[in-house]
Motif scaffolding. Structure first.
Motif, mmCIF file in Angstrom:
data_model
loop_
_atom_site.group_PDB
_atom_site.id
_atom_site.type_symbol
_atom_site.label_atom_id
_atom_site.label_comp_id
_atom_site.label_asym_id
_atom_site.label_seq_id
_atom_site.Cartn_x
_atom_site.Cartn_y
_atom_site.Cartn_z
ATOM 1 N N TYR A 98 0.859 -1.181 0.000
ATOM 2 C CA TYR A 98 0.000 0.000 0.000
ATOM 3 C C TYR A 98 0.898 1.235 0.000
ATOM 4 C CZ TYR A 98 -3.533 3.396 1.363
ATOM 5 O OH TYR A 98 -4.379 4.489 1.413
ATOM 6 N N ARG A 99 0.684 2.071 -1.001
ATOM 7 C CA ARG A 99 1.491 3.277 -1.173
ATOM 8 C C ARG A 99 2.989 2.967 -1.164
ATOM 9 N NH1 ARG A 99 -2.023 7.643 2.391
ATOM 10 N NH2 ARG A 99 -3.780 7.661 0.935
ATOM 11 N N GLY A 100 3.343 1.859 -1.826
ATOM 12 C CA GLY A 100 4.744 1.509 -2.006
ATOM 13 C C GLY A 100 5.397 0.780 -0.848
ATOM 14 N N GLU A 101 4.634 0.477 0.226
ATOM 15 C CA GLU A 101 5.212 -0.192 1.398
ATOM 16 C C GLU A 101 4.406 -1.430 1.755
ATOM 17 O OE1 GLU A 101 5.573 2.497 4.662
ATOM 18 O OE2 GLU A 101 6.809 3.922 3.537
ATOM 19 N N LEU A 102 5.077 -2.429 2.361
ATOM 20 C CA LEU A 102 4.365 -3.600 2.856
ATOM 21 C C LEU A 102 3.318 -3.145 3.853
ATOM 22 C CD1 LEU A 102 7.360 -6.048 3.376
ATOM 23 C CD2 LEU A 102 5.675 -6.084 1.539
ATOM 24 N N PHE A 103 2.099 -3.648 3.696
ATOM 25 C CA PHE A 103 0.982 -3.154 4.506
ATOM 26 C C PHE A 103 0.772 -3.970 5.769
ATOM 27 C CE2 PHE A 103 -3.553 -3.023 5.619
ATOM 28 C CZ PHE A 103 -3.684 -1.667 5.837
ATOM 29 N N THR A 104 0.501 -3.262 6.870
ATOM 30 C CA THR A 104 0.080 -3.868 8.133
ATOM 31 C C THR A 104 -1.222 -3.205 8.532
ATOM 32 O OG1 THR A 104 2.334 -4.371 8.853
ATOM 33 C CG2 THR A 104 0.651 -4.208 10.568
ATOM 34 N N GLY A 105 -2.260 -4.029 8.718
ATOM 35 C CA GLY A 105 -3.570 -3.525 9.096
ATOM 36 C C GLY A 105 -4.663 -4.382 8.490
ATOM 37 N N GLU A 106 -5.862 -3.811 8.375
ATOM 38 C CA GLU A 106 -7.009 -4.529 7.846
ATOM 39 C C GLU A 106 -7.268 -4.136 6.399
ATOM 40 O OE1 GLU A 106 -9.608 -5.032 11.924
ATOM 41 O OE2 GLU A 106 -10.054 -3.353 10.595
ATOM 42 N N VAL A 107 -7.616 -5.129 5.596
ATOM 43 C CA VAL A 107 -7.979 -4.904 4.201
ATOM 44 C C VAL A 107 -9.423 -5.349 4.042
ATOM 45 C CG1 VAL A 107 -7.505 -5.509 1.806
ATOM 46 C CG2 VAL A 107 -5.614 -5.240 3.422
ATOM 47 N N VAL A 108 -10.256 -4.446 3.551
ATOM 48 C CA VAL A 108 -11.670 -4.744 3.370
ATOM 49 C C VAL A 108 -12.019 -4.767 1.889
ATOM 50 C CG1 VAL A 108 -12.380 -3.814 5.603
ATOM 51 C CG2 VAL A 108 -12.294 -2.308 3.611
ATOM 52 N N GLU A 109 -13.096 -5.473 1.570
ATOM 53 C CA GLU A 109 -13.620 -5.482 0.205
ATOM 54 C C GLU A 109 -15.125 -5.272 0.284
ATOM 55 O OE1 GLU A 109 -13.950 -8.255 -3.792
ATOM 56 O OE2 GLU A 109 -13.080 -9.114 -1.983
ATOM 57 N N TYR A 110 -15.618 -4.392 -0.573
ATOM 58 C CA TYR A 110 -17.050 -4.113 -0.663
ATOM 59 C C TYR A 110 -17.540 -4.487 -2.055
ATOM 60 C CZ TYR A 110 -16.562 -1.338 3.587
ATOM 61 O OH TYR A 110 -16.317 -0.931 4.874
ATOM 62 N N GLN A 111 -18.759 -4.994 -2.126
ATOM 63 C CA GLN A 111 -19.423 -5.232 -3.404
ATOM 64 C C GLN A 111 -20.797 -4.584 -3.317
ATOM 65 O OE1 GLN A 111 -19.493 -9.404 -4.375
ATOM 66 N NE2 GLN A 111 -17.285 -9.507 -4.622
ATOM 67 N N ARG A 112 -21.057 -3.658 -4.240
ATOM 68 C CA ARG A 112 -22.311 -2.905 -4.258
ATOM 69 C C ARG A 112 -22.646 -2.339 -2.879
ATOM 70 N NH1 ARG A 112 -24.444 -7.454 -7.762
ATOM 71 N NH2 ARG A 112 -25.268 -8.209 -5.809
ATOM 72 N N GLY A 113 -21.631 -1.837 -2.198
ATOM 73 C CA GLY A 113 -21.811 -1.194 -0.903
ATOM 74 C C GLY A 113 -21.834 -2.116 0.294
ATOM 75 N N ALA A 114 -21.835 -3.433 0.072
ATOM 76 C CA ALA A 114 -21.871 -4.398 1.177
ATOM 77 C C ALA A 114 -20.463 -4.903 1.476
ATOM 78 C CB ALA A 114 -22.775 -5.575 0.828
ATOM 79 N N LEU A 115 -20.099 -4.914 2.755
ATOM 80 C CA LEU A 115 -18.812 -5.475 3.173
ATOM 81 C C LEU A 115 -18.846 -6.976 2.939
ATOM 82 C CD1 LEU A 115 -16.064 -5.093 4.635
ATOM 83 C CD2 LEU A 115 -17.288 -5.518 6.780
ATOM 84 N N VAL A 116 -17.905 -7.499 2.138
ATOM 85 C CA VAL A 116 -17.875 -8.934 1.849
ATOM 86 C C VAL A 116 -16.617 -9.619 2.368
ATOM 87 C CG1 VAL A 116 -19.475 -8.830 -0.108
ATOM 88 C CG2 VAL A 116 -17.014 -8.579 -0.502
ATOM 89 N N SER A 117 -15.579 -8.860 2.722
ATOM 90 C CA SER A 117 -14.408 -9.503 3.329
ATOM 91 C C SER A 117 -13.606 -8.517 4.161
ATOM 92 C CB SER A 117 -13.504 -10.150 2.272
ATOM 93 O OG SER A 117 -12.810 -9.182 1.545
ATOM 94 N N LEU A 118 -12.954 -9.071 5.181
ATOM 95 C CA LEU A 118 -12.051 -8.321 6.042
ATOM 96 C C LEU A 118 -10.904 -9.265 6.387
ATOM 97 C CD1 LEU A 118 -12.847 -5.970 8.935
ATOM 98 C CD2 LEU A 118 -11.105 -7.717 9.203
ATOM 99 N N ASN A 119 -9.699 -8.881 5.991
ATOM 100 C CA ASN A 119 -8.512 -9.695 6.245
ATOM 101 C C ASN A 119 -7.464 -8.838 6.942
ATOM 102 O OD1 ASN A 119 -9.344 -12.132 4.770
ATOM 103 N ND2 ASN A 119 -9.285 -10.778 3.013
ATOM 104 N N THR A 120 -6.730 -9.440 7.849
ATOM 105 C CA THR A 120 -5.699 -8.734 8.593
ATOM 106 C C THR A 120 -4.329 -9.099 8.025
ATOM 107 O OG1 THR A 120 -7.118 -8.942 10.535
ATOM 108 C CG2 THR A 120 -4.851 -8.235 10.907
ATOM 109 N N TYR A 121 -3.490 -8.081 7.859
ATOM 110 C CA TYR A 121 -2.155 -8.273 7.279
ATOM 111 C C TYR A 121 -1.075 -7.742 8.215
ATOM 112 C CZ TYR A 121 -3.953 -9.530 2.694
ATOM 113 O OH TYR A 121 -4.561 -10.175 1.650
ATOM 114 N N LYS A 122 0.095 -8.376 8.146
ATOM 115 C CA LYS A 122 1.277 -7.903 8.865
ATOM 116 C C LYS A 122 2.443 -7.980 7.881
ATOM 117 C CE LYS A 122 4.214 -8.722 12.835
ATOM 118 N NZ LYS A 122 4.532 -9.617 13.943
ATOM 119 N N ASP A 123 3.067 -6.859 7.648
ATOM 120 C CA ASP A 123 4.193 -6.780 6.715
ATOM 121 C C ASP A 123 3.843 -7.397 5.354
ATOM 122 O OD1 ASP A 123 5.768 -5.503 8.645
ATOM 123 O OD2 ASP A 123 6.404 -7.433 9.475
ATOM 124 N N GLY A 124 2.608 -7.127 4.882
ATOM 125 C CA GLY A 124 2.180 -7.555 3.564
ATOM 126 C C GLY A 124 1.635 -8.965 3.455
#
Length: 118
Positions: free
Chosen positions: A21-47
């Motif tokens: 994310y923005r050129g760096e390995l991401f740590t945090g939560e990644v969400v995905e929405y489809q037609r406004g509905a939350l369909v996934s939430l995944n947690t990442y550490k160092d990408g």
């Protein structure tokens, strides 16, 4: 905890399939929405997936949940049918490489598979 949308144009994957994310390995939560509905939430550490993971059907019904460590499943993962009935439950060792049990059920809750590592 930082949270980004997987469809953000600044989210990318590197050659090692690590989330950037923005050129760096991401740590945090990644969400995905489809037609406004939350369909996934995944947690990442160092990408790499590391922590709770959850998915939902479009109507908000839980589809799956589990935990990843270093990109591999650990502990118990569960999947549900669209009607909310448990579809599968798998248990993985803490090494993320060894499956300890695998159970599946049909949409009425009847068992269709049961396997345990003995």
């Amino acid at each position: 905890m930082r949270r980004v949308d997987i469809d953000d144009p600044e989210v990318d994957m590197d050659m090692g399939q690590r989330l950037i994310y923005r050129g760096e390995l991401f740590t945090g939560e990644v969400v995905e929405y489809q037609r406004g509905a939350l369909v996934s939430l995944n947690t990442y550490k160092d990408g790499v997936e590391d922590g709770p993971t959850r998915e939902w059907y479009m109507d908000g019904t839980l589809r799956s949940e589990g935990t990843a460590r270093g990109g591999r499943p650990v502990g118990i993962t569960r999947d549900w049918h669209p009607n909310g009935t448990l579809a599968a439950e798998r248990e993985f060792a803490e090494d993320g490489l060894t499956m300890l049990s695998d159970r599946e059920w049909d949409e009425t809750g009847q068992p269709t598979r049961a396997w345990d590592r003995s």
